[in-house]
Design a protein around this motif. Structure first.
Motif, PDB file in Angstrom:
ATOM      1  N   TYR A  16       0.866  -1.118   0.046  1.00 59.26           N
ATOM      2  CA  TYR A  16       0.019   0.135   0.079  1.00 59.26           C
ATOM      3  C   TYR A  16       0.985   1.283   0.034  1.00 59.26           C
ATOM      4  O   TYR A  16       1.361   1.808   1.084  1.00 59.26           O
ATOM      5  N   ARG A  17       1.118   1.584  -1.399  1.00 61.05           N
ATOM      6  CA  ARG A  17       2.228   2.799  -1.404  1.00 61.05           C
ATOM      7  C   ARG A  17       2.135   3.651  -2.582  1.00 61.05           C
ATOM      8  O   ARG A  17       1.650   2.804  -3.860  1.00 61.05           O
ATOM      9  N   PHE A  18       1.667   4.790  -2.735  1.00 57.44           N
ATOM     10  CA  PHE A  18       1.519   5.704  -3.986  1.00 57.44           C
ATOM     11  C   PHE A  18       2.592   5.855  -4.604  1.00 57.44           C
ATOM     12  O   PHE A  18       2.283   5.598  -5.784  1.00 57.44           O
ATOM     13  N   ASN A  19       3.833   6.460  -3.855  1.00 60.22           N
ATOM     14  CA  ASN A  19       4.861   6.504  -5.135  1.00 60.22           C
ATOM     15  C   ASN A  19       6.213   6.706  -4.056  1.00 60.22           C
ATOM     16  O   ASN A  19       5.980   6.652  -2.845  1.00 60.22           O
ATOM     17  N   ASP A  20       7.331   6.792  -4.627  1.00 61.14           N
ATOM     18  CA  ASP A  20       8.596   6.793  -3.794  1.00 61.14           C
ATOM     19  C   ASP A  20       8.679   7.907  -2.937  1.00 61.14           C
ATOM     20  O   ASP A  20       9.328   8.119  -2.060  1.00 61.14           O
ATOM     21  N   GLU A  21       8.072   9.080  -3.434  1.00 57.75           N
ATOM     22  CA  GLU A  21       8.147  10.344  -2.950  1.00 57.75           C
ATOM     23  C   GLU A  21       7.124  10.552  -1.790  1.00 57.75           C
ATOM     24  O   GLU A  21       7.069  11.727  -1.031  1.00 57.75           O
ATOM     25  N   HIS A  22       5.988   9.862  -1.755  1.00 54.11           N
ATOM     26  CA  HIS A  22       4.876   9.982  -0.947  1.00 54.11           C
ATOM     27  C   HIS A  22       5.071   9.770   0.594  1.00 54.11           C
ATOM     28  O   HIS A  22       5.947   9.007   0.983  1.00 54.11           O
ATOM     29  N   PRO A  23       4.796  10.602   1.698  1.00 53.51           N
ATOM     30  CA  PRO A  23       4.992  10.399   2.901  1.00 53.51           C
ATOM     31  C   PRO A  23       4.216   9.334   3.439  1.00 53.51           C
ATOM     32  O   PRO A  23       4.837   9.023   4.692  1.00 53.51           O
ATOM     33  N   PHE A  24       3.439   8.638   3.146  1.00 54.19           N
ATOM     34  CA  PHE A  24       2.737   7.436   3.520  1.00 54.19           C
ATOM     35  C   PHE A  24       3.645   6.171   3.133  1.00 54.19           C
ATOM     36  O   PHE A  24       3.608   5.831   2.011  1.00 54.19           O
ATOM     37  N   ASN A  25       4.394   5.800   3.996  1.00 53.03           N
ATOM     38  CA  ASN A  25       5.407   4.662   3.778  1.00 53.03           C
ATOM     39  C   ASN A  25       5.391   3.743   4.678  1.00 53.03           C
ATOM     40  O   ASN A  25       5.660   3.790   5.661  1.00 53.03           O
ATOM     41  N   GLN A  26       4.847   2.397   4.263  1.00 53.06           N
ATOM     42  CA  GLN A  26       4.649   1.362   5.066  1.00 53.06           C
ATOM     43  C   GLN A  26       5.675   0.553   5.372  1.00 53.06           C
ATOM     44  O   GLN A  26       5.497  -0.529   6.071  1.00 53.06           O
ATOM     45  N   LYS A  27       6.756   0.949   5.119  1.00 52.21           N
ATOM     46  CA  LYS A  27       7.950   0.350   5.628  1.00 52.21           C
ATOM     47  C   LYS A  27       8.116   0.444   7.281  1.00 52.21           C
ATOM     48  O   LYS A  27       8.720  -0.531   7.958  1.00 52.21           O
ATOM     49  N   ARG A  28       7.437   1.253   7.762  1.00 51.34           N
ATOM     50  CA  ARG A  28       7.153   1.583   9.190  1.00 51.34           C
ATOM     51  C   ARG A  28       6.441   0.428   9.763  1.00 51.34           C
ATOM     52  O   ARG A  28       6.839  -0.149  10.993  1.00 51.34           O
ATOM     53  N   LEU A  29       5.794  -0.479   9.086  1.00 52.93           N
ATOM     54  CA  LEU A  29       5.147  -1.606   9.360  1.00 52.93           C
ATOM     55  C   LEU A  29       6.433  -2.922   9.629  1.00 52.93           C
ATOM     56  O   LEU A  29       6.367  -3.551  10.739  1.00 52.93           O
ATOM     57  N   ASP A  30       7.302  -2.824   8.568  1.00 56.50           N
ATOM     58  CA  ASP A  30       8.419  -3.832   8.872  1.00 56.50           C
ATOM     59  C   ASP A  30       9.309  -3.310   9.939  1.00 56.50           C
ATOM     60  O   ASP A  30       9.880  -4.042  10.566  1.00 56.50           O
ATOM     61  N   LEU A  31       9.337  -2.111  10.057  1.00 55.85           N
ATOM     62  CA  LEU A  31      10.479  -1.683  11.294  1.00 55.85           C
ATOM     63  C   LEU A  31       9.945  -1.991  12.613  1.00 55.85           C
ATOM     64  O   LEU A  31      10.531  -2.328  13.443  1.00 55.85           O
ATOM     65  N   THR A  32       8.334  -1.812  12.823  1.00 55.96           N
ATOM     66  CA  THR A  32       7.930  -2.163  13.993  1.00 55.96           C
ATOM     67  C   THR A  32       7.818  -3.506  14.526  1.00 55.96           C
ATOM     68  O   THR A  32       8.140  -4.050  15.582  1.00 55.96           O
ATOM     69  N   VAL A  33       7.577  -4.448  13.188  1.00 57.36           N
ATOM     70  CA  VAL A  33       7.587  -5.876  13.423  1.00 57.36           C
ATOM     71  C   VAL A  33       8.884  -6.167  13.628  1.00 57.36           C
ATOM     72  O   VAL A  33       9.203  -7.013  14.805  1.00 57.36           O
ATOM     73  N   ASP A  34       9.962  -5.774  13.415  1.00 57.23           N
ATOM     74  CA  ASP A  34      11.429  -6.214  13.442  1.00 57.23           C
ATOM     75  C   ASP A  34      11.786  -5.923  15.071  1.00 57.23           C
ATOM     76  O   ASP A  34      12.239  -6.480  15.727  1.00 57.23           O
ATOM     77  N   LEU A  35      11.299  -4.636  15.443  1.00 53.32           N
ATOM     78  CA  LEU A  35      11.401  -4.138  16.720  1.00 53.32           C
ATOM     79  C   LEU A  35      10.903  -5.192  17.666  1.00 53.32           C
ATOM     80  O   LEU A  35      11.689  -5.534  18.790  1.00 53.32           O
TER      81      LEU A  35
END
Length: 393
Positions: A16-35
């Motif tokens: 779920y990502r609009f484009n590479d420059e968009h502020p909505f970046n679901q990499k934050r999910l991966d960071l949270t799960v890894d933590l």
């Protein structure tokens, strides 16, 4: 009912990502799960993958016309008539541009929130967390504010239809939870509570105290628009008093909460100046209210949060740690300078464009106080009293 909480997650939700420059970046999910994984707080048996929501579920909130537009604009090369109509559906804006597989990916997000609702209401768990959800701005016929389908509204509508539940929706995102509010504005069985930065200065421009609901739903829309540069003490004073009064007045069967974490001082898309403290204390209060009024039934979703490195992983992890009564919370009470796992910091610091914080909570004693703290706090107190005007004592 089982005591173990459920964590709903699929790495594919990061699509779920609009484009590479968009502020909505679901990499934050991966960071949270890894933590959570690196501190041993996310056992395999707690994990469940989202299902994909079928069209009949989307129709609980969205129009057939809008769903068709989303489908058509999800094609690799959408046809011209739909390209021309995209702006009318809110899907050709800087905030919410259409993207390939949009319908498929967002239906999966909706399915995660529906699964959370089902697991809780069937008694398979007391608490369920779906951080991929919380897309609270989407409207019946329009996408808006980075949101295509409103999974929160759909989950609530499902809870009403299938379980005849009275639902208290709690929105902690710094942006007003407008899409959910308007979905149930005249419904006496859904109470929407939103604390956010005032719409005088921030998207979506709604969420004033006078927005209290209409018809049979009057009094069941509760808004707390705080001033820009509000800090922890004032934010929490407003949140605690009004939410406790709201819950006692409404007496819900289940709580659905949205955990946008963009009221933090580091967030680039708002002007509120809170620290990680509120992201420890807000879930704790919601947890308590779920057990006080709902037999523990609590469905929690993600939401906004645009400092994906320094803020979101800590804030979202604290929701899960609260749900599971993790011992780290007691350790934080005893030691506010408790460090983050060194392995997590070492893993992600090379990729982060900013220095990662070394501790779970922020060193607010080192932060510069807001110059207008007294005035801001006084204005928020007035707002708090107005918000409670129609709530029973």
């Amino acid at each position: 009912m089982k005591d173990a909480s459920v964590f709903i997650y699929d790495p594919e939700e990061s699509d779920y990502r609009f484009n590479d420059e968009h502020p909505f970046n679901q990499k934050r999910l991966d960071l949270t799960v890894d933590l959570l994984n690196r501190m041993g707080a996310l056992p395999e048996e707690a994990l469940r993958k989202p299902i994909t929501a079928e069209a009949e579920k989307l129709l609980l909130v969205h129009s057939e016309e809008y769903i068709q537009a989303v489908r058509e604009l999800s094609c690799p090369s959408p046809r011209e008539p739909w390209l021309s109509a995209a702006e009318r559906y809110g899907l050709r804006t800087e905030d919410t541009p259409f993207f390939p597989r949009m319908h498929e990916i967002t239906s999966h997000v909706v399915g995660g929130s529906l699964l959370a609702a089902e697991l809780v209401m069937k008694g398979e768990t007391k608490h369920a967390l779906h951080l991929g959800g919380g897309l609270h701005h989407a409207l019946r016929n329009q996408g808006a504010g980075f949101c295509v389908y409103n999974d929160a509204s759909i989950a609530i509508a499902h809870l009403k239809k299938e379980y005849q539940a009275r639902v208290l929706y709690i929105d902690t995102d710094v942006h007003h939870g407008d899409g959910v509010q308007w979905s149930f504005y005249s419904d006496p069985d859904v109470c929407t509570f939103s604390i956010h930065e005032t719409g005088k200065y921030l998207f979506p421009g709604t969420g004033g105290v006078p927005e209290r609901g209409e018809g049979e739903g009057f009094g069941f829309s509760v808004n707390l628009p705080v001033e820009p540069y509000t800090e922890d003490d004032s934010w929490m004073e407003c949140f605690e008093e009004v939410l406790e009064r709201t819950a006692a007045t409404f007496r819900p069967d289940v709580i659905v909460s949205q955990h946008g974490c963009d009221a933090h001082a580091y967030d680039p898309l708002a002007h509120v100046h809170c620290s990680m403290r509120i992201y420890k204390e807000m879930p704790a209060l919601i947890h308590k209210l779920a057990h006080t009024w709902c037999g523990g039934r609590w469905i929690a979703l993600g939401g906004g949060g645009y400092d994906l490195w320094r803020v979101v992983p800590r804030a979202w992890s604290l929701v899960w740690l609260t749900m599971t009564d993790h011992p780290l919370l007691k350790q934080l009470e005893e030691n506010p300078k408790l460090p983050l796992p060194l392995e997590w910091l070492d893993r992600w610091q090379p990729e982060s464009p900013v220095e990662l914080p070394p501790t779970w909570l922020d060193p607010v004693d080192c932060w510069t106080p807001m110059p207008r703290r007294i005035d801001i706090t006084a204005k928020n107190k007035v707002t708090k009293e107005l918000a409670m005007l129609y709530l029973n004592k």
